[in-house]
Design a protein around this motif. Sequence first.
Motif, PDB file in Angstrom:
ATOM      1  N   HIS A  87       3.659   2.230   8.864  1.00  0.00           N
ATOM      2  CA  HIS A  87       3.409   3.587   8.360  1.00  0.00           C
ATOM      3  C   HIS A  87       2.253   4.316   9.035  1.00  0.00           C
ATOM      4  O   HIS A  87       1.407   3.701   9.685  1.00  0.00           O
ATOM      5  CB  HIS A  87       3.217   3.515   6.844  1.00  0.00           C
ATOM      6  CG  HIS A  87       4.466   3.042   6.175  1.00  0.00           C
ATOM      7  ND1 HIS A  87       5.600   3.818   6.107  1.00  0.00           N
ATOM      8  CD2 HIS A  87       4.784   1.843   5.621  1.00  0.00           C
ATOM      9  CE1 HIS A  87       6.558   3.121   5.522  1.00  0.00           C
ATOM     10  NE2 HIS A  87       6.093   1.924   5.218  1.00  0.00           N
ATOM     11  N   VAL A  88       2.286   5.635   8.838  1.00  0.00           N
ATOM     12  CA  VAL A  88       1.273   6.528   9.379  1.00  0.00           C
ATOM     13  C   VAL A  88      -0.115   6.038   8.983  1.00  0.00           C
ATOM     14  O   VAL A  88      -0.305   5.426   7.934  1.00  0.00           O
ATOM     15  CB  VAL A  88       1.520   7.970   8.889  1.00  0.00           C
ATOM     16  CG1 VAL A  88       1.501   8.070   7.370  1.00  0.00           C
ATOM     17  CG2 VAL A  88       0.519   8.952   9.492  1.00  0.00           C
ATOM     18  N   SER A  89      -1.082   6.324   9.824  1.00  0.00           N
ATOM     19  CA  SER A  89      -2.448   5.847   9.648  1.00  0.00           C
ATOM     20  C   SER A  89      -2.963   6.024   8.221  1.00  0.00           C
ATOM     21  O   SER A  89      -2.912   7.113   7.653  1.00  0.00           O
ATOM     22  CB  SER A  89      -3.379   6.596  10.605  1.00  0.00           C
ATOM     23  OG  SER A  89      -4.718   6.282  10.332  1.00  0.00           O
ATOM     24  N   ALA A  90      -3.469   4.939   7.676  1.00  0.00           N
ATOM     25  CA  ALA A  90      -4.036   4.979   6.322  1.00  0.00           C
ATOM     26  C   ALA A  90      -5.288   5.841   6.259  1.00  0.00           C
ATOM     27  O   ALA A  90      -5.706   6.249   5.177  1.00  0.00           O
ATOM     28  CB  ALA A  90      -4.343   3.562   5.848  1.00  0.00           C
ATOM     29  N   ALA A  91      -5.895   6.116   7.410  1.00  0.00           N
ATOM     30  CA  ALA A  91      -7.081   6.973   7.434  1.00  0.00           C
ATOM     31  C   ALA A  91      -6.722   8.439   7.205  1.00  0.00           C
ATOM     32  O   ALA A  91      -7.604   9.255   6.935  1.00  0.00           O
ATOM     33  CB  ALA A  91      -7.814   6.820   8.768  1.00  0.00           C
ATOM     34  N   MET A  92      -5.431   8.770   7.302  1.00  0.00           N
ATOM     35  CA  MET A  92      -5.017  10.165   7.162  1.00  0.00           C
ATOM     36  C   MET A  92      -4.248  10.450   5.882  1.00  0.00           C
ATOM     37  O   MET A  92      -4.292  11.564   5.368  1.00  0.00           O
ATOM     38  CB  MET A  92      -4.168  10.573   8.373  1.00  0.00           C
ATOM     39  CG  MET A  92      -4.960  10.662   9.664  1.00  0.00           C
ATOM     40  SD  MET A  92      -4.038  11.461  11.003  1.00  0.00           S
ATOM     41  CE  MET A  92      -2.928  10.143  11.508  1.00  0.00           C
ATOM     42  N   THR A  93      -3.495   9.485   5.368  1.00  0.00           N
ATOM     43  CA  THR A  93      -2.716   9.708   4.150  1.00  0.00           C
ATOM     44  C   THR A  93      -2.676   8.423   3.318  1.00  0.00           C
ATOM     45  O   THR A  93      -3.069   7.359   3.775  1.00  0.00           O
ATOM     46  CB  THR A  93      -1.255  10.122   4.450  1.00  0.00           C
ATOM     47  OG1 THR A  93      -0.476   8.940   4.709  1.00  0.00           O
ATOM     48  CG2 THR A  93      -1.155  11.041   5.641  1.00  0.00           C
ATOM     49  N   GLY A  94      -2.127   8.551   2.103  1.00  0.00           N
ATOM     50  CA  GLY A  94      -1.999   7.399   1.222  1.00  0.00           C
ATOM     51  C   GLY A  94      -0.658   6.697   1.330  1.00  0.00           C
ATOM     52  O   GLY A  94      -0.341   5.839   0.490  1.00  0.00           O
ATOM     53  N   THR A  95       0.128   7.027   2.347  1.00  0.00           N
ATOM     54  CA  THR A  95       1.468   6.444   2.483  1.00  0.00           C
ATOM     55  C   THR A  95       1.414   4.926   2.593  1.00  0.00           C
ATOM     56  O   THR A  95       2.194   4.210   1.937  1.00  0.00           O
ATOM     57  CB  THR A  95       2.182   7.047   3.705  1.00  0.00           C
ATOM     58  OG1 THR A  95       2.301   8.469   3.532  1.00  0.00           O
ATOM     59  CG2 THR A  95       3.560   6.443   3.892  1.00  0.00           C
ATOM     60  N   TYR A  96       0.518   4.426   3.423  1.00  0.00           N
ATOM     61  CA  TYR A  96       0.402   2.973   3.604  1.00  0.00           C
ATOM     62  C   TYR A  96       0.087   2.288   2.271  1.00  0.00           C
ATOM     63  O   TYR A  96       0.694   1.270   1.927  1.00  0.00           O
ATOM     64  CB  TYR A  96      -0.693   2.676   4.628  1.00  0.00           C
ATOM     65  CG  TYR A  96      -1.141   1.235   4.677  1.00  0.00           C
ATOM     66  CD1 TYR A  96      -0.399   0.268   5.350  1.00  0.00           C
ATOM     67  CD2 TYR A  96      -2.318   0.837   4.029  1.00  0.00           C
ATOM     68  CE1 TYR A  96      -0.812  -1.053   5.382  1.00  0.00           C
ATOM     69  CE2 TYR A  96      -2.735  -0.476   4.060  1.00  0.00           C
ATOM     70  CZ  TYR A  96      -1.979  -1.422   4.745  1.00  0.00           C
ATOM     71  OH  TYR A  96      -2.398  -2.730   4.756  1.00  0.00           O
ATOM     72  N   ASN A  97      -0.827   2.848   1.511  1.00  0.00           N
ATOM     73  CA  ASN A  97      -1.203   2.229   0.232  1.00  0.00           C
ATOM     74  C   ASN A  97      -0.053   2.262  -0.767  1.00  0.00           C
ATOM     75  O   ASN A  97       0.147   1.305  -1.531  1.00  0.00           O
ATOM     76  CB  ASN A  97      -2.437   2.926  -0.352  1.00  0.00           C
ATOM     77  CG  ASN A  97      -3.697   2.597   0.420  1.00  0.00           C
ATOM     78  OD1 ASN A  97      -3.837   1.491   0.946  1.00  0.00           O
ATOM     79  ND2 ASN A  97      -4.618   3.542   0.508  1.00  0.00           N
ATOM     80  N   ALA A  98       0.725   3.348  -0.775  1.00  0.00           N
ATOM     81  CA  ALA A  98       1.887   3.413  -1.662  1.00  0.00           C
ATOM     82  C   ALA A  98       2.902   2.345  -1.291  1.00  0.00           C
ATOM     83  O   ALA A  98       3.478   1.677  -2.159  1.00  0.00           O
ATOM     84  CB  ALA A  98       2.520   4.804  -1.589  1.00  0.00           C
ATOM     85  N   ALA A  99       3.121   2.164   0.008  1.00  0.00           N
ATOM     86  CA  ALA A  99       4.054   1.135   0.467  1.00  0.00           C
ATOM     87  C   ALA A  99       3.553  -0.258   0.100  1.00  0.00           C
ATOM     88  O   ALA A  99       4.326  -1.130  -0.321  1.00  0.00           O
ATOM     89  CB  ALA A  99       4.252   1.247   1.976  1.00  0.00           C
ATOM     90  N   LEU A 100       2.256  -0.460   0.236  1.00  0.00           N
ATOM     91  CA  LEU A 100       1.665  -1.765  -0.071  1.00  0.00           C
ATOM     92  C   LEU A 100       1.829  -2.103  -1.553  1.00  0.00           C
ATOM     93  O   LEU A 100       2.198  -3.229  -1.916  1.00  0.00           O
ATOM     94  CB  LEU A 100       0.186  -1.755   0.319  1.00  0.00           C
ATOM     95  CG  LEU A 100      -0.526  -3.092   0.479  1.00  0.00           C
ATOM     96  CD1 LEU A 100       0.121  -3.930   1.570  1.00  0.00           C
ATOM     97  CD2 LEU A 100      -1.999  -2.851   0.799  1.00  0.00           C
ATOM     98  N   LEU A 101       1.576  -1.140  -2.412  1.00  0.00           N
ATOM     99  CA  LEU A 101       1.727  -1.369  -3.849  1.00  0.00           C
ATOM    100  C   LEU A 101       3.184  -1.648  -4.210  1.00  0.00           C
ATOM    101  O   LEU A 101       3.475  -2.533  -5.019  1.00  0.00           O
ATOM    102  CB  LEU A 101       1.205  -0.160  -4.626  1.00  0.00           C
ATOM    103  CG  LEU A 101      -0.313   0.025  -4.630  1.00  0.00           C
ATOM    104  CD1 LEU A 101      -0.691   1.377  -5.211  1.00  0.00           C
ATOM    105  CD2 LEU A 101      -0.990  -1.095  -5.410  1.00  0.00           C
ATOM    106  N   ALA A 102       4.095  -0.911  -3.609  1.00  0.00           N
ATOM    107  CA  ALA A 102       5.513  -1.132  -3.890  1.00  0.00           C
ATOM    108  C   ALA A 102       5.953  -2.511  -3.428  1.00  0.00           C
ATOM    109  O   ALA A 102       6.726  -3.199  -4.111  1.00  0.00           O
ATOM    110  CB  ALA A 102       6.351  -0.055  -3.208  1.00  0.00           C
TER     111      ALA A 102
END
Length: 282
Positions: A87-102
């Motif tokens: 996923h797109v850089s975690a420094a720019m959006t929360g997408t990575y964290n959402a994927a990690l939680l899922a």
Amino acid sequence: MARIAVVTDSVACLPPELVEAYGIRIVPVRILLGERVFRDGIDVTAEEVYAWQRAGIMPTSSQPSIGDFLETYRELARQADGIVSIHVSAAMTGTYNAALLAAQMVPEVPIRVIDSQAATMAQGFLVLEAARAAERGASLDEIVARVEALRPRLRFFAVLETVTYLIRSGRAPALAALAVDVLQIKPILTLQNGRIEVLSKVRTRRRAIEEMIERMARDVGDRPVHAAVFHAAALEEAEALRQQLLARFDCRECYLTAFSPVMGLYAGPGVLGLAYYTEEDR
């Protein structure tokens, strides 16, 4: 042979033919306009976003929800032995964290979530690396290792027609202090540690394009290179740049891809850039 599914988000801006060829699953970022929610590249086109911007209508964006990832992972878990999600850089959006939680909510198969520390086709090349390794039958651990080995070798340059939209998005604080639009300066942007940074400032768009090529030439030399040119409503310039890369470098692949609507929302029309990496012994 284990079957590993590959997931990414729409910020990767992968050419549709590659998504289809490798069976890559795209989880779209959301674009918000009032009470309406659009899925990036599905319910809205980049041209519609640019028309809104020209009319002074400013949508916002939102990362995919945990539920979006849960739905994707659970569906893939019925077909695959493992999932790698890039996923797109975690420094720019929360997408990575959402994927990690899922991923933590889907125990059926192992899921490895990777922060690309990149965006657009710099992110896309990591996804392609994973998809090609999966197609060859690599294990989940082997795929993750290949992606992590490639990540620091990726390079990304871009020039914007205007920095207004990117400053407004809050994703490039380094631009906020530069009165570049007022001074008619064209900043060349890059990614460092997953963040958008100003690499240099030049006076004209033509010079910015020349400098991007010169920087690539110094970096690449005569080594084989994998490259992509990306653009936002600048197709003719993008194709001309692609032809220059094909003529000058030993390109093992050289793609042309348009910004997804949400990337156009961040950067505005007129973006032109390139992403690449050189081949090395592996």
